[in-house]
Design a protein around this motif. Structure first.
Motif, short mmCIF file in Angstrom:
data_model
loop_
_atom_site.label_atom_id
_atom_site.label_comp_id
_atom_site.label_asym_id
_atom_site.label_seq_id
_atom_site.Cartn_x
_atom_site.Cartn_y
_atom_site.Cartn_z
N SER A 10 0.84 -1.16 -0.17
CA SER A 10 -0.42 0.29 -0.55
C SER A 10 0.89 1.17 -0.06
CB SER A 10 -0.95 0.03 0.78
OG SER A 10 -0.15 0.14 2.22
N LEU A 11 1.80 1.40 0.79
CA LEU A 11 2.89 1.83 0.49
C LEU A 11 3.40 2.48 -0.53
CD1 LEU A 11 4.54 1.90 4.18
CD2 LEU A 11 3.36 3.62 3.29
N LEU A 12 3.31 1.42 -1.21
CA LEU A 12 4.57 1.45 -2.64
C LEU A 12 3.59 2.18 -3.64
CD1 LEU A 12 6.75 0.55 -4.76
CD2 LEU A 12 5.31 -1.39 -5.18
N VAL A 13 2.87 2.71 -3.40
CA VAL A 13 1.76 3.69 -4.62
C VAL A 13 2.18 5.02 -4.74
CG1 VAL A 13 -0.43 4.47 -5.09
CG2 VAL A 13 -0.21 1.81 -4.73
N THR A 14 2.05 5.61 -2.68
CA THR A 14 2.73 6.82 -2.20
C THR A 14 3.97 6.45 -2.91
OG1 THR A 14 1.04 6.01 -0.12
CG2 THR A 14 2.74 8.47 -0.36
N LEU A 15 5.23 5.40 -2.73
CA LEU A 15 6.33 5.85 -2.66
C LEU A 15 7.03 6.49 -4.19
CD1 LEU A 15 9.03 3.73 -0.86
CD2 LEU A 15 9.22 4.63 -4.11
N GLU A 16 6.02 5.98 -4.83
CA GLU A 16 5.86 5.41 -6.63
C GLU A 16 5.88 6.71 -7.45
OE1 GLU A 16 4.68 2.39 -8.56
OE2 GLU A 16 7.00 1.07 -8.01
N GLU A 17 4.52 7.35 -6.63
CA GLU A 17 4.28 9.00 -6.46
C GLU A 17 5.04 9.86 -6.25
OE1 GLU A 17 -0.06 9.25 -4.48
OE2 GLU A 17 -1.20 7.99 -6.58
N ALA A 18 5.72 9.63 -5.45
CA ALA A 18 7.03 10.71 -4.88
C ALA A 18 8.16 10.13 -5.44
CB ALA A 18 7.24 10.14 -3.46
N GLU A 19 7.93 9.15 -6.02
CA GLU A 19 9.59 9.19 -6.63
C GLU A 19 8.99 9.73 -8.13
OE1 GLU A 19 12.31 5.42 -8.48
OE2 GLU A 19 10.38 5.09 -7.89
N LYS A 20 8.19 9.70 -9.12
CA LYS A 20 8.52 11.22 -10.44
C LYS A 20 8.31 12.01 -9.71
CE LYS A 20 5.05 7.22 -11.99
NZ LYS A 20 3.68 6.45 -12.67
N ARG A 21 7.22 12.65 -8.46
CA ARG A 21 8.30 14.19 -8.46
C ARG A 21 9.15 14.41 -8.51
NH1 ARG A 21 7.96 16.79 -4.02
NH2 ARG A 21 7.41 15.15 -3.29
N LEU A 22 9.66 13.92 -7.33
CA LEU A 22 11.29 14.10 -7.15
C LEU A 22 12.54 13.57 -7.96
CD1 LEU A 22 11.67 12.39 -3.25
CD2 LEU A 22 11.02 14.73 -4.08
N ALA A 23 12.17 13.02 -8.93
CA ALA A 23 13.12 12.78 -10.22
C ALA A 23 12.81 13.93 -11.05
CB ALA A 23 12.19 11.34 -10.80
N ALA A 24 12.27 14.88 -11.20
CA ALA A 24 12.25 15.84 -12.08
C ALA A 24 12.91 16.68 -11.11
CB ALA A 24 10.98 16.92 -12.41
N ALA A 25 13.08 17.02 -9.96
CA ALA A 25 13.76 18.37 -8.65
C ALA A 25 15.41 17.82 -9.10
CB ALA A 25 13.37 18.10 -8.16
N ASN A 26 16.57 18.51 -8.49
CA ASN A 26 17.52 18.59 -8.65
C ASN A 26 17.74 18.08 -7.70
OD1 ASN A 26 17.40 20.80 -6.98
ND2 ASN A 26 17.51 22.19 -8.29
N ALA A 27 19.17 17.94 -7.44
CA ALA A 27 19.27 17.05 -6.36
C ALA A 27 19.32 17.90 -4.91
CB ALA A 27 21.24 16.42 -6.76
N ALA A 28 19.50 18.85 -5.20
CA ALA A 28 19.69 19.89 -3.74
C ALA A 28 18.26 19.92 -3.18
CB ALA A 28 19.52 21.14 -3.69
N SER A 29 16.98 20.44 -4.15
CA SER A 29 15.53 20.14 -3.95
C SER A 29 16.09 18.60 -3.37
CB SER A 29 14.75 20.33 -4.82
OG SER A 29 15.29 21.70 -5.46
#
Length: 424
Positions: A10-29
């Motif tokens: 159940s957490l995997l859904v939240t994790l993967e949604e957050a991963e998609k968003r964070l993948a577009a951000a730079n390392a510092a963010s």
């Protein structure tokens, strides 16, 4: 357990949604958000280990793990598999009863000072003393060889460190400790975390000053003992302040908790009287004797073998002491060169042949055994040492607030029962 897997899924859904968003951000963010999430989790009950009913805590947890996953792909060149993320979540999960105990603020992390009650050389405080195990909680996961155990542990310890926890990582060998501390240092640094290892001849306080410290159980245990005895390089100190024993993550946990649980770390000091001149004649008697041995024949042998002045020094030596020497010589006779020990530079160096196969340069067999092996090898024996302090694995591990372990081989019901018997 199936309910843990369902929770992780159940957490995997939240994790993967957050991963998609964070993948577009730079390392510092990504790093900044990870630090904010860790601070938020540190302020919640459980300090990074949410209760099963803490929905918001687990949302923060999943988002933080997503940030770690994104950073691992960028920095280490590896995107952690779903099974590795499941393993981290599983190791953080506590059932309702466990969570209730673990979240009771009745115990602070142990430090090198004020923890003497757990350093006794026996295992009594590992099973009965409330100061040792009252709130020690954690989990053990079986992660097979090739499934990315090192990376899984790096994700876990980074998560715990970002949640404000002090983390010690115990590996099965000094080389692995040094390797992983160096290998994942760039990954830890992305989040402002530092790492080091204490598998050194003379570890200094600065080596314990890192956020995440790697080492073998012996390195940590001897650090505790040296500090208690006030020895130079008696560490587990960070900039003059005792390092909290908060979270310990143990690799090859079955070996640490079961196989070598009764093998304490010992610090020795020279004996008050020097009997180095006595080992050779006792060895001659024992090695040339067949059948049962007794003290009276040994005394007769020494009376014939030694000058009168030396025999006079043995007048006040008890029969029990002679019996212990004979027993030590008999044990020394069973030690095999190139299996139990090597002779290097006119020194007998112990081989840890049962576990790691590594040389133990700073260790000596106690009770006179090492001295008799030296005599057998034609090396001048050193003065017999006495054990000043010892620390077995159960009381050492019980000094931590949270114990988390991984292994590739623990799965039998018998092994699980033994761990529960000793550590619960």
């Amino acid at each position: 357990p199936s309910h843990v897997l369902q929770h992780a899924a159940s957490l995997l859904v939240t994790l993967e949604e957050a991963e998609k968003r964070l993948a577009a951000a730079n390392a510092a963010s990504v790093a900044a958000e990870a630090c904010q999430l860790g601070t938020a989790l540190a302020a919640r009950i459980g300090r990074g280990i949410p209760a099963p009913s803490d929905t918001e805590g687990w949302r923060l947890c999943a988002t933080l793990l997503a940030a770690l996953r994104v950073t691992a792909r960028r920095r280490q060149g590896i995107r952690p598999y779903t099974t590795q993320m499941f393993a981290v979540v599983g190791l953080l999960w506590l059932d309702q009863e466990e969570a209730a105990v673990a979240q009771t603020p009745s115990r602070k992390p142990s430090t090198a000072e004020g923890d003497e009650s757990c350093v006794s050389g026996d295992e009594s405080c590992a099973s009965g003393d409330g100061n040792c195990t009252a709130s020690l909680r954690g989990r053990i996961a079986q992660i097979r060889t090739g499934e990315g155990k090192s990376l899984t542990l790096a994700l876990l310890v980074t998560y715990m460190a970002l949640c404000g926890r002090t983390v010690d990582v115990i590996t099965s060998s000094a080389s692995l400790a040094a390797r992983d501390a160096k290998l994942f240092a760039p990954f830890f640094a992305e989040f402002g975390l530092t790492s080091d290892h204490v598998c050194r001849d003379e570890p200094q306080p600065c080596h314990y000053d890192a956020t995440i410290v790697y080492g073998t159980n012996a390195a940590f245990e001897f650090g505790v003992l040296r500090h208690m005895l006030g020895w130079r390089c008696g560490a587990v100190m960070t900039s003059g302040i005792p390092r909290p024993r908060d979270v310990v993550v143990v690799d090859e946990v079955d070996n640490m908790l079961i196989d070598t649980a009764a093998s304490p770390a010992r610090l020795a000091v020279p004996g008050q009287r020097d009997f180095t001149w006595l080992y050779q004649p006792i060895w001659e008697y024992v090695s040339g004797h067949t059948g049962p041995m007794a003290v009276v024949p040994l005394r007769r042998h020494l009376a014939q073998r030694l000058p009168a002045a030396l025999n006079a020094k043995l007048t006040n030596v008890s029969d029990a002491r002679f019996a212990r020497w004979m027993e030590a010589a008999a044990v020394a006779a069973t030690k095999q060169r190139n299996k139990h020990y090597l002779v290097l530079d006119e020194k007998v160096v112990i081989i840890d042949w049962e576990c790691t196969g590594q040389l133990q340069h700073s260790s000596r067999w106690s009770g006179g055994v090492h001295e008799f092996v030296e005599v057998r090898e034609g090396i001048e024996p050193t003065q017999e040492s006495l054990t000043a302090a010892s620390l077995a694995h159960p009381p050492f591990f019980s000094g931590y607030t949270t114990l988390i372990g991984v292994t590739g081989t623990m799965g039998s019901a018998e092994e699980r029962r033994e761990v529960e018997l000793v550590y619960n």
